[in-house]
Design an enzyme around this catalytic site. Sequence first.
Site, PDB file in Angstrom:
ATOM      1  N   ASP A  99       0.789  -1.241   0.000  1.00 60.66           N
ATOM      2  CA  ASP A  99       0.000   0.000   0.000  1.00 60.66           C
ATOM      3  C   ASP A  99       0.816   1.285   0.000  1.00 60.66           C
ATOM      4  O   ASP A  99       1.939   1.341   0.494  1.00 60.66           O
ATOM      5  CB  ASP A  99      -1.012   0.016   1.153  1.00 60.66           C
ATOM      6  CG  ASP A  99      -0.406  -0.306   2.516  1.00 60.66           C
ATOM      7  OD1 ASP A  99       0.680  -0.928   2.568  1.00 60.66           O
ATOM      8  OD2 ASP A  99      -1.024   0.070   3.536  1.00 60.66           O
ATOM      9  N   GLU A 166      -0.858  -2.390   5.115  1.00 61.24           N
ATOM     10  CA  GLU A 166       0.063  -2.296   6.263  1.00 61.24           C
ATOM     11  C   GLU A 166      -0.144  -0.975   6.991  1.00 61.24           C
ATOM     12  O   GLU A 166      -0.123  -0.923   8.213  1.00 61.24           O
ATOM     13  CB  GLU A 166       1.516  -2.439   5.780  1.00 61.24           C
ATOM     14  CG  GLU A 166       2.531  -2.529   6.918  1.00 61.24           C
ATOM     15  CD  GLU A 166       2.879  -1.187   7.549  1.00 61.24           C
ATOM     16  OE1 GLU A 166       3.074  -1.144   8.776  1.00 61.24           O
ATOM     17  OE2 GLU A 166       2.936  -0.171   6.824  1.00 61.24           O
ATOM     18  N   GLU A 167      -0.343   0.089   6.220  1.00 62.65           N
ATOM     19  CA  GLU A 167      -0.460   1.427   6.814  1.00 62.65           C
ATOM     20  C   GLU A 167      -1.703   1.574   7.699  1.00 62.65           C
ATOM     21  O   GLU A 167      -1.793   2.505   8.481  1.00 62.65           O
ATOM     22  CB  GLU A 167      -0.489   2.500   5.712  1.00 62.65           C
ATOM     23  CG  GLU A 167       0.788   2.571   4.871  1.00 62.65           C
ATOM     24  CD  GLU A 167       1.991   3.096   5.638  1.00 62.65           C
ATOM     25  OE1 GLU A 167       1.832   3.500   6.800  1.00 62.65           O
ATOM     26  OE2 GLU A 167       3.092   3.091   5.064  1.00 62.65           O
ATOM     27  N   HIS A 409       7.151   8.601   4.933  1.00 58.58           N
ATOM     28  CA  HIS A 409       5.842   9.275   4.880  1.00 58.58           C
ATOM     29  C   HIS A 409       5.959  10.750   4.471  1.00 58.58           C
ATOM     30  O   HIS A 409       4.946  11.433   4.367  1.00 58.58           O
ATOM     31  CB  HIS A 409       5.055   9.174   6.204  1.00 58.58           C
ATOM     32  CG  HIS A 409       4.596   7.788   6.525  1.00 58.58           C
ATOM     33  ND1 HIS A 409       3.593   7.499   7.432  1.00 58.58           N
ATOM     34  CD2 HIS A 409       5.005   6.586   6.057  1.00 58.58           C
ATOM     35  CE1 HIS A 409       3.406   6.188   7.503  1.00 58.58           C
ATOM     36  NE2 HIS A 409       4.264   5.612   6.684  1.00 58.58           N
TER      37      HIS A 409
HETATM   38 ZN   LIG Z   1       4.488   3.625   6.524  1.00 58.89          ZN
HETATM   39 ZN   LIG Z   2       6.041   1.100   5.531  1.00 56.69          ZN
END
Ligand SMILES: [Zn+2]
Ligand SMILES: [Zn+2]
Length: 438
Positions: A99, A166-167, A409
């Site tokens: 993702d 995952e996020e 991020h």
């Molecule tokens: Zn991340």
């Molecule tokens: Zn990551």
Amino acid sequence: MKTIAFITAALCIASSSLTYAANDNVKSVKAAMPELMTLYKDLHQSPELSSYEFNTAKKLAKTARELGFKVTEGVGGTGVVAVLKNGQGPTVLVRADMDALPVKEQTGLAFASKVTTTTEEGLQSHVMHACGHDTHMTSWIGTAKLLSENKANWSGTLVMILQPAEERGRGAKDMLADGLYERFPKPDYALAFHNSAGLKAGVIGYTSGFTLANVDSVNILVKGVGGHGAYPHATKDPIVLGARIVGALQTLVSRELDPQDAAVVTVGSFQSGTKHNIISDQALLLLTVRSYSDETRQKLIDGITRIAKGEGIAMGLPEELLPVVTVKDEYTPAAYNEPEFTKRMAKLFTSEFGKERVEEVPPVMAGEDFSRYYRADKNIKSMIFWVGGVPHDKWQLAKETGETLPSLHSPFWAPDAEKVIATATQAMNSAVLTILAK
Ligand SMILES: [Zn+2]
Ligand SMILES: [Zn+2]
């Protein structure tokens, strides 16, 4: 510490065969890189948000199928499981997450993402691989390719998985709930890596034991009695109570935990009120709570509940107006690298890449749901390691000027993808070859 860990590493590998394998690995990775970089740029330009990795999953599933894997799609949402059985031996799981994030890319790269979409919350947003999961997927394909072409040199079962969301901390949970360990061979070993914005490109970082934290999101709903700002005596002010709670929470880590036991309680959001002269009737506090052990996690959650309620009582609130504490279900458990296995892999990586490219690094307070594959069965020897992505010129400049580098991020996070992918592919390939050596 580092030197002792290497000297006392219990598991040794014959150095002559290692040198041969390492040279071989370097050659195979080098040959695969042009194709992998094309794939990387394609993935980078077509990011998809958590649980919406439809095209990404489809594309990579197709490649894995062409490499000879038995591929199942739609596991735990968009998850992909690619299995390659190659005789007797242990089962190794290699995981990559798919993702991207709702971030507007500002790297200035020629192949920067221009994708926009609507988020789960209904907001219009740009999409970017700001956590570098595109490097993870590319190395995953690289590893699949190298191992499928080299079947004569290993024996066992390879379970390669592409994980969604995952996020949002739910992809691993969803894949496990969809029968990852029942429908497919259950692993004896589990491996993953994450690109790092805190290490020089091409450097491997590892931690023995806890490496990433328990991450909890906690809401505190502070109730009160609203009214006119000029008549506070007729109200119960939730902003004053919320402020007391925020203050008192600071003592949890500083006064209640062992100073050697790392933890974080951060109030990231405090929302209340509409206007200067109105006392609101509620406030909402949003917290992130981080720890390593299960015991410390419970201690913090209990402490937050006790403090919130206690401050409510001190304020003179009746039972039904006491603050309500909710622990959200997006919890990710702390990732734990099994120490013996980690030592073995660190020794292997050092012999492959040299001492200057392998570092023992301290654990961090970030979270990763890779931990769930181990927690679902603690007999699994599990390890997640870092592969540095900071371009060498940027690293040098930051060292000289003290300038802060973009973190994961960040809209500016542009790893040296070639170094990350080459290093990770080589590391994963040699790790699997070592574990599944004939
Ligand atoms: Zn991340
Ligand atoms: Zn990551």
